[in-house]
Write a protein that holds these residues in place. Structure first.
Motif, PDB file in Angstrom:
ATOM      1  N   ILE A   1       5.818 -12.477  -7.204  1.00 19.71           N
ATOM      2  CA  ILE A   1       4.370 -12.734  -7.325  1.00 19.71           C
ATOM      3  C   ILE A   1       3.628 -11.416  -7.510  1.00 19.71           C
ATOM      4  N   THR A   2       2.415 -11.512  -7.997  1.00 21.87           N
ATOM      5  CA  THR A   2       1.536 -10.340  -7.984  1.00 21.87           C
ATOM      6  C   THR A   2       0.904 -10.311  -6.606  1.00 21.87           C
ATOM      7  N   CYS A   3       1.269  -9.287  -5.821  1.00 22.51           N
ATOM      8  CA  CYS A   3       0.841  -9.354  -4.427  1.00 22.51           C
ATOM      9  C   CYS A   3      -0.366  -8.478  -4.117  1.00 22.51           C
ATOM     10  N   SER A   4      -0.620  -7.454  -4.886  1.00 20.39           N
ATOM     11  CA  SER A   4      -1.731  -6.580  -4.521  1.00 20.39           C
ATOM     12  C   SER A   4      -2.186  -5.773  -5.718  1.00 20.39           C
ATOM     13  N   GLU A   5      -3.310  -5.134  -5.523  1.00 20.72           N
ATOM     14  CA  GLU A   5      -3.766  -4.099  -6.455  1.00 20.72           C
ATOM     15  C   GLU A   5      -4.498  -3.062  -5.626  1.00 20.72           C
ATOM     16  N   PHE A   6      -4.016  -1.823  -5.687  1.00 20.97           N
ATOM     17  CA  PHE A   6      -4.664  -0.742  -4.966  1.00 20.97           C
ATOM     18  C   PHE A   6      -4.905   0.406  -5.928  1.00 20.97           C
ATOM     19  N   ASP A   7      -6.050   1.009  -5.819  1.00 20.14           N
ATOM     20  CA  ASP A   7      -6.362   2.204  -6.612  1.00 20.14           C
ATOM     21  C   ASP A   7      -6.073   1.995  -8.101  1.00 20.14           C
ATOM     22  N   GLY A   8      -6.234   0.787  -8.565  1.00 23.73           N
ATOM     23  CA  GLY A   8      -6.014   0.538  -9.993  1.00 23.73           C
ATOM     24  C   GLY A   8      -4.564   0.278 -10.367  1.00 23.73           C
ATOM     25  N   TYR A   9      -3.653   0.324  -9.400  1.00 25.17           N
ATOM     26  CA  TYR A   9      -2.249   0.053  -9.695  1.00 25.17           C
ATOM     27  C   TYR A   9      -1.925  -1.406  -9.361  1.00 25.17           C
ATOM     28  N   LYS A  10      -1.203  -2.046 -10.272  1.00 24.65           N
ATOM     29  CA  LYS A  10      -0.798  -3.428 -10.045  1.00 24.65           C
ATOM     30  C   LYS A  10       0.531  -3.443  -9.282  1.00 24.65           C
ATOM     31  N   VAL A  11       0.649  -4.381  -8.369  1.00 26.67           N
ATOM     32  CA  VAL A  11       1.860  -4.481  -7.571  1.00 26.67           C
ATOM     33  C   VAL A  11       2.413  -5.891  -7.664  1.00 26.67           C
ATOM     34  N   SER A  12       3.635  -6.024  -8.145  1.00 26.35           N
ATOM     35  CA  SER A  12       4.337  -7.298  -8.087  1.00 26.35           C
ATOM     36  C   SER A  12       5.444  -7.151  -7.051  1.00 26.35           C
ATOM     37  N   CYS A  13       5.761  -8.241  -6.370  1.00 22.48           N
ATOM     38  CA  CYS A  13       6.745  -8.075  -5.310  1.00 22.48           C
ATOM     39  C   CYS A  13       7.560  -9.343  -5.079  1.00 22.48           C
TER      40      CYS A  13
ATOM     41  N   GLY B   1      -0.206  -8.927 -16.162  1.00 22.25           N
ATOM     42  CA  GLY B   1       0.792  -9.764 -16.828  1.00 22.25           C
ATOM     43  C   GLY B   1       2.057  -8.983 -17.166  1.00 22.25           C
ATOM     44  N   ASP B   2       1.889  -7.790 -17.717  1.00 23.99           N
ATOM     45  CA  ASP B   2       3.054  -6.973 -18.093  1.00 23.99           C
ATOM     46  C   ASP B   2       3.841  -6.546 -16.856  1.00 23.99           C
ATOM     47  N   ASN B   3       3.081  -6.165 -15.817  1.00 20.95           N
ATOM     48  CA  ASN B   3       3.742  -5.706 -14.592  1.00 20.95           C
ATOM     49  C   ASN B   3       4.573  -6.849 -13.977  1.00 20.95           C
ATOM     50  N   LEU B   4       3.971  -8.025 -13.964  1.00 22.26           N
ATOM     51  CA  LEU B   4       4.653  -9.180 -13.387  1.00 22.26           C
ATOM     52  C   LEU B   4       5.864  -9.580 -14.246  1.00 22.26           C
TER      53      LEU B   4
ATOM     54  N   ARG C   1       0.837  -1.198   0.000  1.00 24.05           N
ATOM     55  CA  ARG C   1       0.000   0.000   0.000  1.00 24.05           C
ATOM     56  C   ARG C   1       0.878   1.257   0.000  1.00 24.05           C
ATOM     57  N   SER C   2       1.934   1.223   0.811  1.00 26.79           N
ATOM     58  CA  SER C   2       2.866   2.362   0.830  1.00 26.79           C
ATOM     59  C   SER C   2       3.547   2.512  -0.519  1.00 26.79           C
ATOM     60  N   ALA C   3       3.909   1.360  -1.130  1.00 29.83           N
ATOM     61  CA  ALA C   3       4.598   1.426  -2.424  1.00 29.83           C
ATOM     62  C   ALA C   3       3.698   2.060  -3.475  1.00 29.83           C
ATOM     63  N   VAL C   4       2.421   1.694  -3.450  1.00 27.17           N
ATOM     64  CA  VAL C   4       1.476   2.299  -4.401  1.00 27.17           C
ATOM     65  C   VAL C   4       1.350   3.800  -4.138  1.00 27.17           C
ATOM     66  N   GLY C   5       1.262   4.159  -2.868  1.00 33.73           N
ATOM     67  CA  GLY C   5       1.171   5.590  -2.519  1.00 33.73           C
ATOM     68  C   GLY C   5       2.386   6.354  -3.004  1.00 33.73           C
ATOM     69  N   ASP C   6       3.549   5.753  -2.859  1.00 34.25           N
ATOM     70  CA  ASP C   6       4.777   6.419  -3.295  1.00 34.25           C
ATOM     71  C   ASP C   6       4.810   6.559  -4.825  1.00 34.25           C
TER      72      ASP C   6
END
Lengths: 315, 201
Positions: free
Chosen positions: A262-274, A291-294, A162-167
């Motif tokens: 892995i794809t760990c989250s999605e917040f506010d429309g942003y994809k997060v792989s980690c 898929g592209d993000n991962l 969540r912090s990463a998406v905010g940043d």
């Protein structure tokens, strides 16, 4: 088209915002309606007069000497090896602060609040570990908590993601961080040695990122009190944030020998792989498809993982 | 904003970047200054705001997509910087209920008065609620598209459309009222309806 309909859409017609078909209908109506032609002419004249009056108003004219000085300052900043540091060197900012002593009062109040919040946090930390331990022990049947940390890991990842998406949103997309980002190498020397040479781990020897992604910039920034190494890339026309942050000692887990991306989250429309190492969490955040993000995260992972592990072992 | 990436640039890269910035962004300085004056209502503050905006734009210029509208990009930075300075960006974008009601209750479509001077037009503009002034200035004076205005103000395009329509109507009403009071201009009202027109998506 009737006059009534014309008057409903005349504003959009004046702003050239109508679709072609509607535009043709308006023109066709105007050809045989003198009253609407007069009204359109009058509105155009009013718009023209408003524009001319506003543009020619002496109040709105930029002083030539200020314009020249500003151009010189921008030019010098642009070519300076120091790069651009808008607020620190800006006469505007200094004069702004000078004219508003309330800013100093606000700063002092903020400082007091921070100190107060810090004291509360310290106090909470003195009490809370016991409660945390009870909660974690309930969740973990294993003898050693470090061997089965799946639940706490997911919580940590969720919080950090969540912090990463905010940043990503506030720094890479909107550049609205409260604290100015700093040079990544300097941050590495001051805060976390992993940051040093992280850019080289992301980029190949030819200076290009994997999968044809383009390097945009690298720095260290802080989002809501959490410091990140932040490398911004552009991939398929989208800004992508590559973020590294440390995991608090109490929440660290045993590291895998290979990065498990892995794809760990999605917040506010942003994809997060980690993925993570023993002491660090790494995130790739973007508004690309999952898929592209991962795929980009997986392409970046091997060299970055190796770099972080090396750095952690040296430390 | 971020100096770190620039540290790795060669001088020629910086020179190319400056040349691009100068040709893309600098022609809009006058336009930005007018908006800054309107936003701050103070020339000295407007100069500070303009300076901060351009410094920010220069630092972030690598993010500007070549071929898109540079002025719209700069205007959105200007609004952002003003928001940071004043912490009132949200307030400026909000239209109070009272203002909405005023605009809605101007039930007749005022005719467009003629024979008014530039000063009278500017004075009439000044009397509009600020949110309506804002869109009229961006659309009719700075000639920005609905989409560009929506992006700069961070409001939906539909809001921009309705504010432009109401802002212009209020401006005509102000001028018509002035013209009537001074015994010139036309005064035949035209009823309008609220049917949705066929505008660009």
């Amino acid at each position: 088209m009737q006059c009534r309909e014309f008057r409903e859409i005349v504003d959009s017609y004046l702003s050239n915002e109508l679709i072609v078909e509607t535009n043709h209908r308006v023109i066709s109506h105007l050809e045989h309606c003198a009253e609407c032609r007069r009204e359109l002419k009058a509105r155009r004249e009013l718009r023209g007069r408003l524009r001319a009056a506003f543009l020619q108003s002496p109040e709105n004219q930029l002083r030539p000497e200020f314009a020249d000085g500003l151009r010189t300052q921008l030019h010098d900043c642009s070519l300076s090896k120091r790069g651009v540091s808008p607020l620190v060197s800006s006469r505007g900012w200094r004069s702004y602060v000078k004219r508003r002593p309330i800013i100093w009062i606000a700063l002092a109040a903020c400082l007091l609040l921070i100190i107060g919040a810090g004291l509360v946090l310290v106090r909470q930390r003195m009490v809370q570990p016991k409660a945390d331990e009870i909660a974690v022990n309930k969740e973990r049947p294993a003898e050693s908590p470090e061997l089965n940390p799946a639940i706490s890991v997911s919580i940590v990842k969720t919080e950090l993601a969540r912090s990463a998406v905010g940043d990503h949103r506030d720094c890479a997309i909107r550049f609205r961080l409260a604290e100015k980002p700093i040079d990544l190498v300097a941050a590495g020397q001051k805060y976390d040695p992993v940051y040093v040479n992280l850019t080289n781990a992301v980029l190949s020897q030819q200076g290009a990122a994997p999968l044809g992604a383009q390097f945009v910039e690298a720095h260290s920034c802080v989002y809501q009190g959490r410091r990140f190494a932040h490398i911004v890339l552009k991939y398929h026309g989208h800004l992508v944030s590559f973020l590294v942050t440390d995991i608090e000692p109490t929440k660290r887990v045993q590291s895998e020998s290979d990065p498990q991306v892995i794809t760990c989250s999605e917040f506010d429309g942003y994809k997060v792989s980690c993925f993570e190492t023993a002491h660090h969490a790494v995130f790739v955040v973007s508004d690309l498809t999952e898929g592209d993000n991962l795929a980009l995260a997986r392409a970046l992972a091997p060299s970055v993982f190796a770099h972080i592990i090396r750095s952690e072992n040296n430390a | 904003m971020f100096g770190s990436a620039l540290n790795h640039e060669s001088l020629s890269d910086s020179a190319v970047r400056w040349a691009t910035f100068e040709s893309e962004a600098m022609p809009h300085v006058g336009s930005l200054f007018r908006l800054a004056v309107w936003l701050t209502r103070d020339r000295a503050e407007a100069e500070d705001l303009l300076q901060e905006t351009l410094m920010e734009a220069l630092g972030s210029f690598h993010r500007f997509a070549q071929g898109t509208n540079c002025r719209a990009w700069l205007v959105s930075i200007l609004y952002h910087m003003q928001g940071k300075r004043r912490r009132t960006a949200a307030r400026l974008q909000l239209v109070s209920d009272a203002e909405e009601r005023i605009a809605e209750t101007t039930a007749f479509e005022p005719s467009t008065p003629q024979n008014v001077t530039d000063e009278e037009v500017l004075e009439a503009l000044e009397r509009l609620p600020r949110a309506f002034q804002e869109v009229v200035i961006l659309a009719d004076i700075e000639e920005m598209s609905y989409k560009e205005i929506a992006s700069a103000l961070e409001v939906p395009v539909g809001t921009v459309m309705s504010r432009i329509s109401r802002g212009r109507k209020l401006l005509r009403a102000e001028l018509a009222s002035y013209a009537n009071a001074h015994g010139f201009g036309r005064s035949t009202p035209h009823q309008i309806s609220q049917k949705e027109p066929l505008r660009k998506p």
